[in-house]
Scaffold this motif. Structure first.
Motif, PDB file in Angstrom:
ATOM      1  N   VAL A 297     -10.839  -0.910 -13.100  1.00 51.37           N
ATOM      2  CA  VAL A 297     -11.792  -0.732 -12.006  1.00 51.37           C
ATOM      3  C   VAL A 297     -11.740   0.647 -11.358  1.00 51.37           C
ATOM      4  N   GLY A 298     -10.623   1.368 -11.503  1.00 50.95           N
ATOM      5  CA  GLY A 298     -10.531   2.671 -10.849  1.00 50.95           C
ATOM      6  C   GLY A 298     -10.518   2.526  -9.334  1.00 50.95           C
ATOM      7  N   LYS A 299     -11.210   3.419  -8.656  1.00 45.14           N
ATOM      8  CA  LYS A 299     -11.286   3.382  -7.192  1.00 45.14           C
ATOM      9  C   LYS A 299     -12.444   2.478  -6.782  1.00 45.14           C
ATOM     10  N   VAL A 300     -12.157   1.480  -5.943  1.00 47.27           N
ATOM     11  CA  VAL A 300     -13.125   0.421  -5.640  1.00 47.27           C
ATOM     12  C   VAL A 300     -13.654   0.520  -4.206  1.00 47.27           C
ATOM     13  N   LYS A 301     -14.971   0.334  -4.073  1.00 45.20           N
ATOM     14  CA  LYS A 301     -15.596   0.267  -2.750  1.00 45.20           C
ATOM     15  C   LYS A 301     -16.142  -1.136  -2.519  1.00 45.20           C
ATOM     16  N   LYS A 302     -15.740  -1.763  -1.425  1.00 45.54           N
ATOM     17  CA  LYS A 302     -16.255  -3.090  -1.080  1.00 45.54           C
ATOM     18  C   LYS A 302     -17.602  -2.958  -0.383  1.00 45.54           C
ATOM     19  N   ILE A 303     -18.584  -3.679  -0.902  1.00 47.73           N
ATOM     20  CA  ILE A 303     -19.926  -3.719  -0.307  1.00 47.73           C
ATOM     21  C   ILE A 303     -20.173  -5.165   0.108  1.00 47.73           C
ATOM     22  N   ASP A 304     -20.189  -5.441   1.399  1.00 51.49           N
ATOM     23  CA  ASP A 304     -20.256  -6.838   1.840  1.00 51.49           C
ATOM     24  C   ASP A 304     -21.342  -7.130   2.867  1.00 51.49           C
ATOM     25  N   THR A 305     -22.247  -6.180   3.077  1.00 50.04           N
ATOM     26  CA  THR A 305     -23.347  -6.407   4.014  1.00 50.04           C
ATOM     27  C   THR A 305     -24.637  -5.817   3.456  1.00 50.04           C
ATOM     28  N   ASP A 306     -25.752  -6.349   3.898  1.00 49.91           N
ATOM     29  CA  ASP A 306     -27.042  -5.768   3.533  1.00 49.91           C
ATOM     30  C   ASP A 306     -27.150  -4.355   4.094  1.00 49.91           C
ATOM     31  N   ASN A 307     -27.816  -3.494   3.338  1.00 49.11           N
ATOM     32  CA  ASN A 307     -28.070  -2.113   3.774  1.00 49.11           C
ATOM     33  C   ASN A 307     -26.784  -1.344   4.084  1.00 49.11           C
ATOM     34  N   HIS A 308     -25.747  -1.631   3.320  1.00 55.77           N
ATOM     35  CA  HIS A 308     -24.497  -0.880   3.463  1.00 55.77           C
ATOM     36  C   HIS A 308     -24.776   0.594   3.172  1.00 55.77           C
ATOM     37  N   LEU A 309     -24.136   1.479   3.910  1.00 55.43           N
ATOM     38  CA  LEU A 309     -24.400   2.911   3.765  1.00 55.43           C
ATOM     39  C   LEU A 309     -24.156   3.416   2.345  1.00 55.43           C
ATOM     40  N   LEU A 310     -23.193   2.795   1.640  1.00 54.82           N
ATOM     41  CA  LEU A 310     -22.867   3.245   0.283  1.00 54.82           C
ATOM     42  C   LEU A 310     -23.301   2.238  -0.782  1.00 54.82           C
ATOM     43  N   GLN A 311     -24.230   1.356  -0.440  1.00 57.84           N
ATOM     44  CA  GLN A 311     -24.601   0.279  -1.364  1.00 57.84           C
ATOM     45  C   GLN A 311     -25.023   0.796  -2.735  1.00 57.84           C
ATOM     46  N   LYS A 312     -25.744   1.902  -2.773  1.00 57.70           N
ATOM     47  CA  LYS A 312     -26.185   2.454  -4.056  1.00 57.70           C
ATOM     48  C   LYS A 312     -25.682   3.874  -4.294  1.00 57.70           C
ATOM     49  N   THR A 313     -24.841   4.360  -3.403  1.00 59.92           N
ATOM     50  CA  THR A 313     -24.356   5.741  -3.536  1.00 59.92           C
ATOM     51  C   THR A 313     -22.833   5.809  -3.571  1.00 59.92           C
ATOM     52  N   TRP A 314     -22.180   4.690  -3.859  1.00 59.34           N
ATOM     53  CA  TRP A 314     -20.715   4.657  -3.869  1.00 59.34           C
ATOM     54  C   TRP A 314     -20.127   5.618  -4.896  1.00 59.34           C
ATOM     55  N   HIS A 315     -20.789   5.741  -6.063  1.00 54.90           N
ATOM     56  CA  HIS A 315     -20.232   6.642  -7.080  1.00 54.90           C
ATOM     57  C   HIS A 315     -20.295   8.098  -6.626  1.00 54.90           C
ATOM     58  N   GLN A 316     -21.385   8.476  -5.994  1.00 52.69           N
ATOM     59  CA  GLN A 316     -21.515   9.848  -5.495  1.00 52.69           C
ATOM     60  C   GLN A 316     -20.487  10.156  -4.415  1.00 52.69           C
TER      61      GLN A 316
ATOM     62  N   PRO B 234     -17.672  -9.121  -2.489  1.00 49.77           N
ATOM     63  CA  PRO B 234     -16.798 -10.304  -2.436  1.00 49.77           C
ATOM     64  C   PRO B 234     -17.606 -11.595  -2.377  1.00 49.77           C
ATOM     65  N   PRO B 235     -16.991 -12.717  -2.717  1.00 48.43           N
ATOM     66  CA  PRO B 235     -17.709 -13.996  -2.617  1.00 48.43           C
ATOM     67  C   PRO B 235     -18.057 -14.311  -1.169  1.00 48.43           C
ATOM     68  N   MET B 236     -19.147 -15.029  -1.010  1.00 45.98           N
ATOM     69  CA  MET B 236     -19.623 -15.435   0.318  1.00 45.98           C
ATOM     70  C   MET B 236     -19.805 -14.231   1.237  1.00 45.98           C
ATOM     71  N   SER B 237     -20.351 -13.156   0.671  1.00 42.93           N
ATOM     72  CA  SER B 237     -20.599 -11.951   1.464  1.00 42.93           C
ATOM     73  C   SER B 237     -21.834 -12.156   2.340  1.00 42.93           C
ATOM     74  N   ASN B 238     -22.139 -11.132   3.116  1.00 42.36           N
ATOM     75  CA  ASN B 238     -23.316 -11.195   3.986  1.00 42.36           C
ATOM     76  C   ASN B 238     -24.548 -10.578   3.331  1.00 42.36           C
ATOM     77  N   ILE B 239     -24.508 -10.415   2.012  1.00 44.69           N
ATOM     78  CA  ILE B 239     -25.665  -9.879   1.291  1.00 44.69           C
ATOM     79  C   ILE B 239     -26.602 -11.040   0.964  1.00 44.69           C
ATOM     80  N   THR B 240     -27.752 -11.042   1.568  1.00 45.39           N
ATOM     81  CA  THR B 240     -28.642 -12.205   1.506  1.00 45.39           C
ATOM     82  C   THR B 240     -29.237 -12.448   0.125  1.00 45.39           C
ATOM     83  N   SER B 241     -29.335 -11.409  -0.706  1.00 44.53           N
ATOM     84  CA  SER B 241     -29.962 -11.586  -2.020  1.00 44.53           C
ATOM     85  C   SER B 241     -29.062 -12.327  -3.008  1.00 44.53           C
TER      86      SER B 241
END
Length: 213
Positions: free
Chosen positions: A91-110, A119-126
């Motif tokens: 996995v290398g270096k891991v970023k947890k994304i657990d909410t909608d519209n997280h600041l790094l939701q699609k830019t974590w690699h950058q 994580p399971p039972m996160s607050n991401i509604t989708s």
């Protein structure tokens, strides 16, 4: 008084992989799963994964430690036309994304991360199922180790033979990712060194070492 025994014996946990609810540790290898079309499986085994162009967590390869999650993909596909691959993922270096519209939701690699983890039972509604998922940026961090689920026995056996063949070819090319001392898969190089007592070359991940008398 002379020392008759010097060494160790490790007791290995029977749990082969991290529970889906536990946060992954950086630079660690884990068992994960990926659901795909049967028609794509051989190409993945031979040539590796291709990074998706987009998704919930942006571009990357989507995998999960929860096999039930992987069994749902590809969606709207008959069970006989898909399967689940068992993987080993660094996995290398891991970023947890657990909410909608997280600041790094699609830019974590950058921002310096190799993997994003929901994580399971996160607050991401989708994510209606509440199951965890991971997105790995570099496909080279993923190794297919088995076919976890396939409705057709002949297809499963054929793909397993291909996985074995690819592993043998890799080893023959001297690019094996297994430690030559302990035989275990290496996520990072093992610190092989001389034993302080008997001067044998050892790996600290060996299950047992007994010094020479």
């Amino acid at each position: 008084m002379s020392v008759e025994f010097c060494g160790w014996e490790a007791i290995k946990s029977s749990q082969g992989h991290l529970d889906s609810g536990q946060e992954p540790l950086a630079a660690t290898g884990y068992t994960m799963y990926h659901g795909t079309y049967i028609s794509n499986a051989a190409d993945i085994i031979k040539n590796g994964f291709q990074r998706s162009k987009d998704g919930l967590l942006g571009p990357g390869v989507y995998v999960s430690r929860n096999i039930e999650k992987a069994k749902c993909y590809p969606q709207k596909t008959d069970k006989k036309d898909k399967l689940v691959l068992k993987l080993r993922v660094n996995v290398g270096k891991v970023k947890k994304i657990d909410t909608d519209n997280h600041l790094l939701q699609k830019t974590w690699h950058q921002n310096g991360y190799d993997c994003a983890w929901v994580p399971p039972m996160s607050n991401i509604t989708s994510i209606k199922s509440g199951r965890e998922e991971d997105c790995v940026w570099d496909p080279k961090r993923i190794k297919v180790v088995d076919v976890a689920l396939c409705m057709d026995d002949a297809t499963r056996h054929g793909l397993r033979r291909l996985i074995k063949k690819m592993r043998q070819n890799t080893n023959h090319g001297n690019s094996s990712d297994e430690c030559h001392k302990c035989g275990k898969e290496m996520v990072t190089l093992h610190p092989v060194q001389k034993c302080w007592n008997c001067d044998d070359t050892i790996c600290p991940f060996q299950s047992k070492h007994k010094c020479r008398t």
